[in-house]
Design a protein around this motif. Structure first.
Motif, PDB file in Angstrom:
ATOM      1  N   LEU A  32     121.888 144.386 146.751  1.00 32.86           N
ATOM      2  CA  LEU A  32     122.719 145.540 146.440  1.00 32.86           C
ATOM      3  C   LEU A  32     123.926 145.562 147.374  1.00 32.86           C
ATOM      4  N   SER A  35     125.487 151.462 148.157  1.00 33.35           N
ATOM      5  CA  SER A  35     124.361 152.327 148.507  1.00 33.35           C
ATOM      6  C   SER A  35     123.596 152.731 147.243  1.00 33.35           C
ATOM      7  N   ASN A  36     122.393 153.226 147.453  1.00 35.32           N
ATOM      8  CA  ASN A  36     121.614 153.724 146.317  1.00 35.32           C
ATOM      9  C   ASN A  36     122.316 154.893 145.642  1.00 35.32           C
ATOM     10  N   LEU A  39     124.976 153.341 143.480  1.00 31.02           N
ATOM     11  CA  LEU A  39     124.348 152.672 142.334  1.00 31.02           C
ATOM     12  C   LEU A  39     123.853 153.703 141.326  1.00 31.02           C
ATOM     13  N   ALA A  40     123.224 154.752 141.805  1.00 29.76           N
ATOM     14  CA  ALA A  40     122.744 155.802 140.902  1.00 29.76           C
ATOM     15  C   ALA A  40     123.907 156.402 140.119  1.00 29.76           C
ATOM     16  N   PRO A  47     120.258 160.058 142.481  1.00 25.85           N
ATOM     17  CA  PRO A  47     119.692 159.169 143.507  1.00 25.85           C
ATOM     18  C   PRO A  47     118.167 159.285 143.627  1.00 25.85           C
ATOM     19  N   LEU A  50     116.622 157.257 140.884  1.00 25.49           N
ATOM     20  CA  LEU A  50     116.676 155.826 141.199  1.00 25.49           C
ATOM     21  C   LEU A  50     115.578 155.457 142.192  1.00 25.49           C
ATOM     22  N   SER A  51     115.399 156.253 143.211  1.00 23.06           N
ATOM     23  CA  SER A  51     114.352 155.986 144.199  1.00 23.06           C
ATOM     24  C   SER A  51     112.969 155.997 143.568  1.00 23.06           C
ATOM     25  N   PHE A  54     112.594 152.779 141.456  1.00 23.60           N
ATOM     26  CA  PHE A  54     112.335 151.634 142.338  1.00 23.60           C
ATOM     27  C   PHE A  54     110.892 151.671 142.850  1.00 23.60           C
ATOM     28  N   ARG A  68     118.339 146.318 151.155  1.00 21.20           N
ATOM     29  CA  ARG A  68     119.275 146.085 150.033  1.00 21.20           C
ATOM     30  C   ARG A  68     118.920 144.836 149.227  1.00 21.20           C
TER      31      ARG A  68
END
Length: 85
Positions: A32, A35-36, A39-40, A47, A50-51, A54, A68
């Motif tokens: 990546l 950052s998350n 990306l989100a 976010p 997304l977490s 994952f 990452r």
């Protein structure tokens, strides 16, 4: 356009499969570059979502996440998520 048509999980899986390097060697890795949170935002999800995605994919043995660096452990199962839509 297709972001609105798919669930958050599908968007994440699609992103991971498209970003994976070394797929032909059987060692698919995604590094990546953002950052998350970024990306989100790019995937039009929160976010926290997304977490959770994952964590679920990692818990199912499909991913290994180290900061990452994301290793895709089961390409067939990830592709099947897309097909099951």
């Amino acid at each position: 356009d297709n972001l609105a048509l798919h669930t958050a999980t599908l968007r994440v899986v699609y992103f991971l499969l498209n970003e994976a390097s070394n797929v032909e060697r059987g060692d698919p890795i995604v590094t990546l570059r953002v950052s998350n949170v970024a990306l989100a935002s790019r995937l039009s999800i929160r976010p926290e979502t997304l977490s959770r995605i994952f964590a679920k994919l990692a818990g199912d043995g499909l991913l290994y996440i180290d900061e990452r660096r994301i290793e895709l452990l089961n390409l067939d199962a990830l592709r099947q998520i897309l097909l099951d839509d």
